[in-house]
Design an enzyme around this catalytic site. Structure first.
Site, PDB file in Angstrom:
ATOM      1  N   LYS A  34       0.821  -1.217   0.000  1.00  0.00           N
ATOM      2  CA  LYS A  34       0.000   0.000   0.000  1.00  0.00           C
ATOM      3  C   LYS A  34       0.855   1.268   0.000  1.00  0.00           C
ATOM      4  CE  LYS A  34      -3.690   1.971   2.929  1.00  0.00           C
ATOM      5  NZ  LYS A  34      -4.384   1.802   4.216  1.00  0.00           N
ATOM      6  N   THR A 125       4.734 -12.300  15.201  1.00  0.00           N
ATOM      7  CA  THR A 125       5.745 -11.731  16.106  1.00  0.00           C
ATOM      8  C   THR A 125       5.693 -12.404  17.476  1.00  0.00           C
ATOM      9  OG1 THR A 125       6.201  -9.735  17.387  1.00  0.00           O
ATOM     10  CG2 THR A 125       4.005  -9.922  16.514  1.00  0.00           C
ATOM     11  N   ASP A 126       6.829 -12.377  18.175  1.00  0.00           N
ATOM     12  CA  ASP A 126       6.853 -12.902  19.546  1.00  0.00           C
ATOM     13  C   ASP A 126       6.022 -12.036  20.486  1.00  0.00           C
ATOM     14  OD1 ASP A 126       8.535 -10.669  19.665  1.00  0.00           O
ATOM     15  OD2 ASP A 126      10.234 -11.732  20.550  1.00  0.00           O
ATOM     16  N   GLU A 127       5.671 -10.815  20.039  1.00  0.00           N
ATOM     17  CA  GLU A 127       4.945  -9.911  20.935  1.00  0.00           C
ATOM     18  C   GLU A 127       3.545 -10.419  21.260  1.00  0.00           C
ATOM     19  OE1 GLU A 127       5.585  -5.718  20.262  1.00  0.00           O
ATOM     20  OE2 GLU A 127       7.435  -6.122  19.177  1.00  0.00           O
ATOM     21  N   TYR A 151      -0.805  -3.107  18.935  1.00  0.00           N
ATOM     22  CA  TYR A 151      -0.105  -3.787  17.832  1.00  0.00           C
ATOM     23  C   TYR A 151      -0.086  -5.299  18.071  1.00  0.00           C
ATOM     24  CZ  TYR A 151       3.939  -5.908  15.498  1.00  0.00           C
ATOM     25  OH  TYR A 151       4.759  -6.762  14.792  1.00  0.00           O
ATOM     26  N   ALA A 152       0.373  -5.710  19.256  1.00  0.00           N
ATOM     27  CA  ALA A 152       0.494  -7.140  19.549  1.00  0.00           C
ATOM     28  C   ALA A 152      -0.884  -7.804  19.524  1.00  0.00           C
ATOM     29  CB  ALA A 152       1.170  -7.336  20.902  1.00  0.00           C
ATOM     30  N   LYS A 155      -1.912  -8.435  15.973  1.00  0.00           N
ATOM     31  CA  LYS A 155      -1.178  -9.559  15.370  1.00  0.00           C
ATOM     32  C   LYS A 155      -1.702 -10.891  15.944  1.00  0.00           C
ATOM     33  CE  LYS A 155       1.972  -9.396  12.893  1.00  0.00           C
ATOM     34  NZ  LYS A 155       2.082  -9.351  11.413  1.00  0.00           N
ATOM     35  N   ASN A 180      12.677  -9.489  17.668  1.00  0.00           N
ATOM     36  CA  ASN A 180      13.037  -8.185  17.078  1.00  0.00           C
ATOM     37  C   ASN A 180      14.137  -8.316  16.031  1.00  0.00           C
ATOM     38  OD1 ASN A 180      11.744  -7.512  19.727  1.00  0.00           O
ATOM     39  ND2 ASN A 180      12.169  -5.435  19.033  1.00  0.00           N
TER      40      ASN A 180
HETATM   41  P1  NAD Z   1       7.377  -2.272   8.111  1.00  0.00           P
HETATM   42  O1  NAD Z   1       6.510  -1.360   8.889  1.00  0.00           O
HETATM   43  O2  NAD Z   1       8.791  -1.881   7.832  1.00  0.00           O
HETATM   44  O3  NAD Z   1       6.705  -2.571   6.683  1.00  0.00           O
HETATM   45  C1  NAD Z   1       5.340  -2.835   6.544  1.00  0.00           C
HETATM   46  C2  NAD Z   1       5.007  -2.811   5.059  1.00  0.00           C
HETATM   47  O4  NAD Z   1       3.634  -3.147   4.912  1.00  0.00           O
HETATM   48  C3  NAD Z   1       5.202  -1.428   4.412  1.00  0.00           C
HETATM   49  O5  NAD Z   1       5.819  -1.573   3.149  1.00  0.00           O
HETATM   50  C4  NAD Z   1       3.771  -0.921   4.244  1.00  0.00           C
HETATM   51  O6  NAD Z   1       3.619  -0.031   3.147  1.00  0.00           O
HETATM   52  C5  NAD Z   1       3.020  -2.214   4.017  1.00  0.00           C
HETATM   53  N1  NAD Z   1       1.598  -2.115   4.377  1.00  0.00           N
HETATM   54  C6  NAD Z   1       1.053  -1.599   5.500  1.00  0.00           C
HETATM   55  N2  NAD Z   1      -0.285  -1.673   5.440  1.00  0.00           N
HETATM   56  C7  NAD Z   1      -0.603  -2.286   4.262  1.00  0.00           C
HETATM   57  C8  NAD Z   1      -1.811  -2.663   3.642  1.00  0.00           C
HETATM   58  N3  NAD Z   1      -2.994  -2.418   4.209  1.00  0.00           N
HETATM   59  N4  NAD Z   1      -1.756  -3.272   2.440  1.00  0.00           N
HETATM   60  C9  NAD Z   1      -0.564  -3.515   1.826  1.00  0.00           C
HETATM   61  N5  NAD Z   1       0.616  -3.161   2.374  1.00  0.00           N
HETATM   62  C10 NAD Z   1       0.597  -2.565   3.568  1.00  0.00           C
HETATM   63  O7  NAD Z   1       7.307  -3.662   8.864  1.00  0.00           O
HETATM   64  P2  NAD Z   1       8.438  -4.777   9.051  1.00  0.00           P
HETATM   65  O8  NAD Z   1       9.262  -4.437  10.221  1.00  0.00           O
HETATM   66  O9  NAD Z   1       9.063  -5.053   7.751  1.00  0.00           O
HETATM   67  O10 NAD Z   1       7.525  -6.023   9.485  1.00  0.00           O
HETATM   68  C11 NAD Z   1       6.986  -6.897   8.498  1.00  0.00           C
HETATM   69  C12 NAD Z   1       6.155  -7.946   9.195  1.00  0.00           C
HETATM   70  O11 NAD Z   1       6.961  -8.679  10.116  1.00  0.00           O
HETATM   71  C13 NAD Z   1       4.985  -7.388  10.004  1.00  0.00           C
HETATM   72  O12 NAD Z   1       3.879  -8.239   9.815  1.00  0.00           O
HETATM   73  C14 NAD Z   1       5.470  -7.445  11.436  1.00  0.00           C
HETATM   74  O13 NAD Z   1       4.391  -7.622  12.325  1.00  0.00           O
HETATM   75  C15 NAD Z   1       6.353  -8.672  11.395  1.00  0.00           C
HETATM   76  N6  NAD Z   1       7.460  -8.683  12.373  1.00  0.00           N
HETATM   77  C16 NAD Z   1       8.326  -7.628  12.442  1.00  0.00           C
HETATM   78  C17 NAD Z   1       9.399  -7.696  13.338  1.00  0.00           C
HETATM   79  C18 NAD Z   1      10.410  -6.577  13.419  1.00  0.00           C
HETATM   80  O14 NAD Z   1      11.284  -6.620  14.287  1.00  0.00           O
HETATM   81  N7  NAD Z   1      10.369  -5.581  12.547  1.00  0.00           N
HETATM   82  C19 NAD Z   1       9.556  -8.821  14.156  1.00  0.00           C
HETATM   83  C20 NAD Z   1       8.638  -9.883  14.038  1.00  0.00           C
HETATM   84  C21 NAD Z   1       7.602  -9.801  13.140  1.00  0.00           C
HETATM   85  P1  TYD Z   2      10.959  -1.070  19.046  1.00  0.00           P
HETATM   86  O1  TYD Z   2      12.086  -1.001  18.065  1.00  0.00           O
HETATM   87  O2  TYD Z   2       9.842  -0.080  18.930  1.00  0.00           O
HETATM   88  O3  TYD Z   2      10.415  -2.562  18.985  1.00  0.00           O
HETATM   89  P2  TYD Z   2       9.323  -3.310  19.952  1.00  0.00           P
HETATM   90  O4  TYD Z   2       8.727  -2.323  20.878  1.00  0.00           O
HETATM   91  O5  TYD Z   2       8.345  -3.812  18.963  1.00  0.00           O
HETATM   92  O6  TYD Z   2      10.090  -4.377  20.647  1.00  0.00           O
HETATM   93  O7  TYD Z   2      11.552  -0.934  20.508  1.00  0.00           O
HETATM   94  C1  TYD Z   2      12.507  -1.852  20.989  1.00  0.00           C
HETATM   95  C2  TYD Z   2      12.789  -1.504  22.439  1.00  0.00           C
HETATM   96  O8  TYD Z   2      13.405  -0.223  22.500  1.00  0.00           O
HETATM   97  C3  TYD Z   2      11.535  -1.395  23.286  1.00  0.00           C
HETATM   98  O9  TYD Z   2      11.820  -1.907  24.585  1.00  0.00           O
HETATM   99  C4  TYD Z   2      11.252   0.079  23.350  1.00  0.00           C
HETATM  100  C5  TYD Z   2      12.639   0.684  23.300  1.00  0.00           C
HETATM  101  N1  TYD Z   2      12.743   2.003  22.662  1.00  0.00           N
HETATM  102  C6  TYD Z   2      13.386   3.062  23.329  1.00  0.00           C
HETATM  103  O10 TYD Z   2      13.878   2.906  24.461  1.00  0.00           O
HETATM  104  N2  TYD Z   2      13.465   4.270  22.696  1.00  0.00           N
HETATM  105  C7  TYD Z   2      12.934   4.482  21.456  1.00  0.00           C
HETATM  106  O11 TYD Z   2      13.013   5.632  20.939  1.00  0.00           O
HETATM  107  C8  TYD Z   2      12.296   3.384  20.788  1.00  0.00           C
HETATM  108  C9  TYD Z   2      11.691   3.573  19.419  1.00  0.00           C
HETATM  109  C10 TYD Z   2      12.233   2.164  21.423  1.00  0.00           C
END
Ligand code: NAD
Ligand code: TYD
Length: 351
Positions: A34, A125-127, A151-152, A155, A180
């Site tokens: 999107k 996610t583990d969350e 968020y969690a 998911k 993460n």
């Molecule tokens: P991100 O926020 O970087 O990317 C999300 C992508 O999804 C973006 O390109 C956005 O444009 C697209 N998107 C959002 N809403 C949409 C919609 N309605 N239709 C089509 N596309 C849409 O996220 P990320 O960090 O790459 O995470 C990807 C997936 O992995 C997510 O499902 C997240 O829950 C999961 N995840 C992330 C982490 C992490 O540490 N980042 C860990 C475990 C699981």
């Molecule tokens: P984040 O990258 O947002 O991932 P998640 O909350 O999904 O695990 O944050 C990772 C950890 O870092 C979380 O404990 C929150 C903390 N955090 C800060 O201390 N400062 C910040 O500015 C951000 C974005 C996160």
């Protein structure tokens, strides 16, 4: 193999697409995204135009569009990365999290069922497991779902829908729950890229609360290889935890970043805690290790200097994001977003 990747313009999705197009040169990938604030086609600039890769601008929650896409061509697999992914944003406004993460997943599940896909992988996610105490054992696939942030919760709701579509309709769906991630092209609102880029700009590094919350860190490429294995050899109906066994406090991570960049610890600034802030995540990944032979290759502490260099060398990429200008890339490549047809495609036609 023709895969529909959703959310492929985000952090993990773009790394996954790059990885798969290199590892499986005969596979076709359609990327449905999107392009929300987190979707950035610059993440895929080197992939664009490669044979087998197609970009589709669209919303996974748009039933008509998703139905049309899956009606038009057959996909062997759907890998659902698309999500609203930032906890802090979900605290400010949970609505888009429900629309995309819950309703969008249901739309995809329904389309997958109608389209007869052979695999549906829900990237979770583990969350969803909530928070651990200091002495608790890591989350296993049997740990109860106890999400604490909107968020969690969104998911977890999606995971339950995926489970139900497998049980009720026999959809060959699999859920992965990863810890993460860190790596290139991560949006600089998440801890590691935010801290690296702030340090590079000599700006304060905002640490929430006492900085002693623990996260279990995994390199995005290790995550991508795990998803590839699940896609190829995972069992439908199963959940696979993914984690590299790297628990660190946020302060440990922030200090290591400052060391890697040669910046002073005086940049650390303690700010008020996140509401409902989960104290500790830790993943038990023995199932995917033992049944699919997955082994992580990266360790955060060893890799941080290289990662910091990547962000240093790609400062134009994150500076455009921080300045809010990265969307122009889309306009230049594909024409005005506002004027875009509901389903605007670019790339090789792999139908
Ligand atoms: P991100 O926020 O970087 O990317 C999300 C992508 O999804 C973006 O390109 C956005 O444009 C697209 N998107 C959002 N809403 C949409 C919609 N309605 N239709 C089509 N596309 C849409 O996220 P990320 O960090 O790459 O995470 C990807 C997936 O992995 C997510 O499902 C997240 O829950 C999961 N995840 C992330 C982490 C992490 O540490 N980042 C860990 C475990 C699981
Ligand atoms: P984040 O990258 O947002 O991932 P998640 O909350 O999904 O695990 O944050 C990772 C950890 O870092 C979380 O404990 C929150 C903390 N955090 C800060 O201390 N400062 C910040 O500015 C951000 C974005 C996160």
């Amino acid at each position: 193999m023709h895969i529909l990747v959703t959310g492929g313009a985000g952090f993990i999705g773009s790394n996954f697409i790059r990885y798969i197009l290199t590892a499986h040169r005969d596979w076709l990938i359609t990327n449905l995204d999107k392009l929300t604030y987190a979707g950035n086609l610059e993440n895929l600039a080197d992939v664009e135009g490669r044979p087998g890769y197609t970009f589709v601008l669209g919303d996974i929650a748009d039933r008509a569009q998703v139905g049309e896409l899956l009606g038009k061509q057959h996909f062997d697999a759907i890998i659902n990365f698309a999500a609203e992914s930032h906890v802090d944003r979900s605290i400010l406004d949970a609505s888009p999290f429900i629309d995309t993460n819950v309703c969008g997943t249901q739309v995809l599940l329904e389309a997958a069922r109608a389209g007869g896909v052979s695999r549906f992988i829900q990237v979770s996610t583990d969350e969803v497991y909530g928070s651990l105490g200091p002495g608790d054992p890591p989350f296993t696939e049997e740990s109860p779902l106890a999400p604490n942030s909107p968020y969690a919760a969104s998911k977890a709701a999606a995971d339950l829908l995926v489970r139900a579509y497998h049980r009720t309709y026999g959809l060959p769906a699999i859920i992965t729950r990863c810890s993460n991630n860190y790596g290139p092209y991560q949006f600089p609102e998440k801890l590691i890229p935010l801290m690296i880029t702030n340090a590079l700009e000599n700006k304060p590094l905002p640490v929430y609360g006492d900085g002693l919350n623990i996260r279990d860190w995994i390199h995005v490429e290790d995550h991508c290889r795990a998803i590839e294995l699940v896609l190829l050899n995972g069992r439908p109906g199963e959940v696979y935890n993914i984690g590299a066994g790297c628990e660190l406090t946020n302060l440990d991570v922030v200090r290591a970043i400052l060391r890697a960049l040669g910046r002073p610890e005086s940049l650390i600034t303690y700010v008020p805690d996140r509401p409902g802030h989960d104290r500790r995540y830790a993943i038990d990944a023995s199932k995917i290790r033992n049944t699919l032979g997955w082994v992580p290759r990266y360790k955060l502490q060893e890799h941080l200097p290289e990662l910091a260099c990547w962000y240093q060398e790609h400062s134009a990429w994150w500076q455009r994001i921080k300045a809010g200008e990265y969307r122009r890339y889309y306009d230049v490549q594909y024409g005005q977003r506002a004027k875009a047809s509901p389903q605007q495609e670019k790339g090789s036609d792999s139908a």
